[in-house]
Motif scaffolding. Sequence first.
Motif, PDB file in Angstrom:
ATOM      1  N   ALA A  99      66.054  56.531  54.120  1.00  0.00           N
ATOM      2  CA  ALA A  99      64.781  56.608  54.839  1.00  0.00           C
ATOM      3  C   ALA A  99      64.889  57.073  56.286  1.00  0.00           C
ATOM      4  N   PRO A 100      65.815  56.548  57.100  1.00  0.00           N
ATOM      5  CA  PRO A 100      65.853  56.981  58.505  1.00  0.00           C
ATOM      6  C   PRO A 100      66.114  58.475  58.685  1.00  0.00           C
ATOM      7  N   LEU A 101      66.805  59.105  57.724  1.00  0.00           N
ATOM      8  CA  LEU A 101      67.128  60.523  57.878  1.00  0.00           C
ATOM      9  C   LEU A 101      65.871  61.374  57.937  1.00  0.00           C
ATOM     10  N   GLY A 102      64.968  61.192  56.978  1.00  0.00           N
ATOM     11  CA  GLY A 102      63.738  61.980  56.969  1.00  0.00           C
ATOM     12  C   GLY A 102      62.878  61.707  58.179  1.00  0.00           C
ATOM     13  N   LEU A 103      62.847  60.452  58.615  1.00  0.00           N
ATOM     14  CA  LEU A 103      62.038  60.094  59.774  1.00  0.00           C
ATOM     15  C   LEU A 103      62.550  60.784  61.035  1.00  0.00           C
ATOM     16  N   VAL A 104      63.868  60.711  61.230  1.00  0.00           N
ATOM     17  CA  VAL A 104      64.456  61.307  62.435  1.00  0.00           C
ATOM     18  C   VAL A 104      64.335  62.827  62.396  1.00  0.00           C
ATOM     19  N   LEU A 107      60.770  63.798  63.341  1.00  0.00           N
ATOM     20  CA  LEU A 107      60.469  63.613  64.760  1.00  0.00           C
ATOM     21  C   LEU A 107      61.202  64.615  65.646  1.00  0.00           C
ATOM     22  N   ILE A 108      62.455  64.899  65.311  1.00  0.00           N
ATOM     23  CA  ILE A 108      63.249  65.752  66.199  1.00  0.00           C
ATOM     24  C   ILE A 108      62.708  67.172  66.219  1.00  0.00           C
ATOM     25  N   LEU A 109      62.092  67.613  65.132  1.00  0.00           N
ATOM     26  CA  LEU A 109      61.533  68.965  65.114  1.00  0.00           C
ATOM     27  C   LEU A 109      60.429  69.117  66.150  1.00  0.00           C
ATOM     28  N   GLY A 110      59.633  68.052  66.331  1.00  0.00           N
ATOM     29  CA  GLY A 110      58.589  68.112  67.355  1.00  0.00           C
ATOM     30  C   GLY A 110      59.139  67.840  68.734  1.00  0.00           C
ATOM     31  N   ALA A 111      60.013  66.817  68.856  1.00  0.00           N
ATOM     32  CA  ALA A 111      60.555  66.443  70.166  1.00  0.00           C
ATOM     33  C   ALA A 111      61.400  67.559  70.766  1.00  0.00           C
ATOM     34  N   ALA A 112      62.077  68.345  69.911  1.00  0.00           N
ATOM     35  CA  ALA A 112      62.909  69.448  70.417  1.00  0.00           C
ATOM     36  C   ALA A 112      62.055  70.486  71.140  1.00  0.00           C
ATOM     37  N   VAL A 113      60.863  70.734  70.636  1.00  0.00           N
ATOM     38  CA  VAL A 113      59.967  71.700  71.286  1.00  0.00           C
ATOM     39  C   VAL A 113      59.486  71.146  72.620  1.00  0.00           C
ATOM     40  N   GLY A 357      67.087  71.798  68.035  1.00  0.00           N
ATOM     41  CA  GLY A 357      66.962  70.362  67.867  1.00  0.00           C
ATOM     42  C   GLY A 357      67.745  69.863  66.665  1.00  0.00           C
ATOM     43  N   VAL A 358      67.687  70.614  65.566  1.00  0.00           N
ATOM     44  CA  VAL A 358      68.436  70.231  64.365  1.00  0.00           C
ATOM     45  C   VAL A 358      69.932  70.328  64.624  1.00  0.00           C
ATOM     46  N   ARG A 359      70.364  71.371  65.352  1.00  0.00           N
ATOM     47  CA  ARG A 359      71.794  71.487  65.672  1.00  0.00           C
ATOM     48  C   ARG A 359      72.268  70.295  66.501  1.00  0.00           C
ATOM     49  N   MET A 360      71.406  69.792  67.359  1.00  0.00           N
ATOM     50  CA  MET A 360      71.746  68.632  68.179  1.00  0.00           C
ATOM     51  C   MET A 360      71.980  67.393  67.305  1.00  0.00           C
ATOM     52  N   LEU A 361      71.393  67.402  66.100  1.00  0.00           N
ATOM     53  CA  LEU A 361      71.513  66.264  65.200  1.00  0.00           C
ATOM     54  C   LEU A 361      72.808  66.256  64.400  1.00  0.00           C
ATOM     55  N   ALA A 362      73.638  67.273  64.556  1.00  0.00           N
ATOM     56  CA  ALA A 362      74.848  67.391  63.729  1.00  0.00           C
ATOM     57  C   ALA A 362      75.690  66.111  63.737  1.00  0.00           C
ATOM     58  N   VAL A 366      76.383  63.565  60.284  1.00  0.00           N
ATOM     59  CA  VAL A 366      77.686  63.128  59.773  1.00  0.00           C
ATOM     60  C   VAL A 366      77.713  61.604  59.667  1.00  0.00           C
ATOM     61  N   PHE A 367      77.224  60.939  60.702  1.00  0.00           N
ATOM     62  CA  PHE A 367      77.157  59.480  60.683  1.00  0.00           C
ATOM     63  C   PHE A 367      76.276  58.981  59.543  1.00  0.00           C
ATOM     64  N   VAL A 368      75.126  59.629  59.338  1.00  0.00           N
ATOM     65  CA  VAL A 368      74.172  59.201  58.316  1.00  0.00           C
ATOM     66  C   VAL A 368      74.773  59.310  56.920  1.00  0.00           C
ATOM     67  N   PHE A 369      75.600  60.325  56.674  1.00  0.00           N
ATOM     68  CA  PHE A 369      76.211  60.469  55.348  1.00  0.00           C
ATOM     69  C   PHE A 369      76.951  59.198  54.956  1.00  0.00           C
ATOM     70  N   PHE A 370      77.748  58.669  55.877  1.00  0.00           N
ATOM     71  CA  PHE A 370      78.520  57.457  55.580  1.00  0.00           C
ATOM     72  C   PHE A 370      77.640  56.214  55.608  1.00  0.00           C
ATOM     73  N   ALA A 371      76.708  56.145  56.568  1.00  0.00           N
ATOM     74  CA  ALA A 371      75.831  54.978  56.660  1.00  0.00           C
ATOM     75  C   ALA A 371      74.942  54.871  55.425  1.00  0.00           C
ATOM     76  N   ALA A 372      74.442  56.006  54.937  1.00  0.00           N
ATOM     77  CA  ALA A 372      73.579  55.998  53.751  1.00  0.00           C
ATOM     78  C   ALA A 372      74.320  55.459  52.539  1.00  0.00           C
ATOM     79  N   HIS A 373      75.561  55.874  52.384  1.00  0.00           N
ATOM     80  CA  HIS A 373      76.338  55.400  51.237  1.00  0.00           C
ATOM     81  C   HIS A 373      76.722  53.933  51.390  1.00  0.00           C
ATOM     82  N   PHE A 374      76.983  53.493  52.608  1.00  0.00           N
ATOM     83  CA  PHE A 374      77.282  52.077  52.818  1.00  0.00           C
ATOM     84  C   PHE A 374      76.085  51.214  52.414  1.00  0.00           C
TER      85      PHE A 374
END
Length: 533
Positions: A99-104, A107-113, A357-362, A366-374
């Motif tokens: 869930a947090p991935l889609g939310l972030v 938001l970042i697409l708008g906040a980046a602008v 903005g998306v590049r800034m999320l890189a 990576v963190f989310v991949f492991f957190a999501a599986h945990f």
Amino acid sequence: MTIASSPQQRGFLGAIERLGNKLPDPAIIFLWLILFLMLLSALGQVLGWTASLAYTGETAPQWGELKGGVLTYSATSLFSEENIARLLTEMPRTLTGFAPLGLVMTLILGAAVAERSGMFSALIRISLRNAPRVILTPIVAIIGMVSHHASDAAYVVFIPLAAILYASVGRHPLAGLAAAFAGVSGGFAGNVTPGQMDVLLFGFTQEAARIIDPAWTMNPLGNWWFILTIVVVFTPIIWYITDRVVEPRLGVWGGVPDEELKAELARSEVTPAERRGLRAAGFAELVIVSAFAALALWPEYTPLIDETQAGPARLQPFYAALVAGFFLLFLVTGIAFGRAVGTIKNSSDVVVMMQEGVRMLAPYLVFVFFAAHFVAMFNWSRLGPIFAIDGALVLQQMNVPAPLLLAGVQFVSSFLDLFIGSAAAKWSAMAPVVVPKFMLLGISPEMTTAAYRMGDSYTNIMTPLMSYFPLILAFARRYDKTLGVGSLLALMLPYALSFMVVGLTMTVTWVTFDLPLGPGAQVFYTPPVEAFK
């Protein structure tokens, strides 16, 4: 500017710094947690770990077994054929379903602008530039806490600007830097309105709460009154400590801004074009807010109101739409500002800003991949509800009062913050255990989240491991080249200790008097069970 590295310190602070520097990246920490979880789940299955409670519902929640009104969870090894197959075949779904991935991402697409158009920077500068000298400190404190919406700009733009403005009116620049740092980082949990951090943390809260109540849905406004009160309470503290403790200790600043600082002070001026841009952004904000209000209030056309429900439940679609609302608010106001000042000339510029903005999320991805599986594997193992039920039983038998429970969450959060700076990383690991456990004890997910946020806030200015600490140290050394890590920590310690005491008092008070945390969010919660079995 070259950012100086922090020297090794001796004593307690030095021990913390050395220990923290040995910790791996949060993503790797989660990888080790996953491996430990797999071993623990296998042990749990061999030893027959189970937990049961009376349940009044007709359908068992996911992962539970319902028989004769008793809901039972049994530990399942993550090495089982079913779970290994699930891990490998559902890996993409596990990531995208987090869930947090889609939310972030939304938001970042708008906040980046809004950020890259220059709107956030202009807002910070125009808010500070003409502040009266007498009330400069409280203004710095409030803007510091509000500037969390501006992400990195709060640290990179606001804090050095505050130091420069103090110098420009004859006050010690380090006092301005300390006040700004205290507001931005020590008051990290506070804000005037909910924003990106609320959505991010409540995303993890929602994943954890559904261990007990699959129907629980986050409310991004669930901590609004709490975070607003932090601003109200912390502002006079910053004002008093800065003007009465820190600045007198620093003494009179006899320095003269060098050419670089004079140039920066000149650049802090808001240009006529930026003023036009901010007016355009203000008009755009009014349009977005009016549109959302109309969708909730227009007669016979209320897509953001659930007419089938009564009371606060009617507003659930409105709360769910706030993520889209923040996205549109940042996007449209950023475009309006950019068009007025010339940073956005066509639609391609907007797309490029979104891509940046998306590049800034890189690192976050990576963190989310492991957190999501945990988080997912924690659910597959059934250990989450087992720990929650057994832990709640123990705490219930001990009759630990709710304020003391939440104070414990706050202290654990602040201790972990000394070593792990990411609020999301800590909460993604803590939430699956503490949120369901406290729900069974009658404490709402919103209240548990609020206690965590308070604990995660004030220790930011107490640790040299905070990611922006070397940057703040570099800013400070422009005015005192002999300043070291220990000196900066000593400068911030009065704020941190005051925030700790007041934050704990505030959390206990909130629970004691059962104050609302936000629209539709209360301290206490009625679990979907009759009693522990």
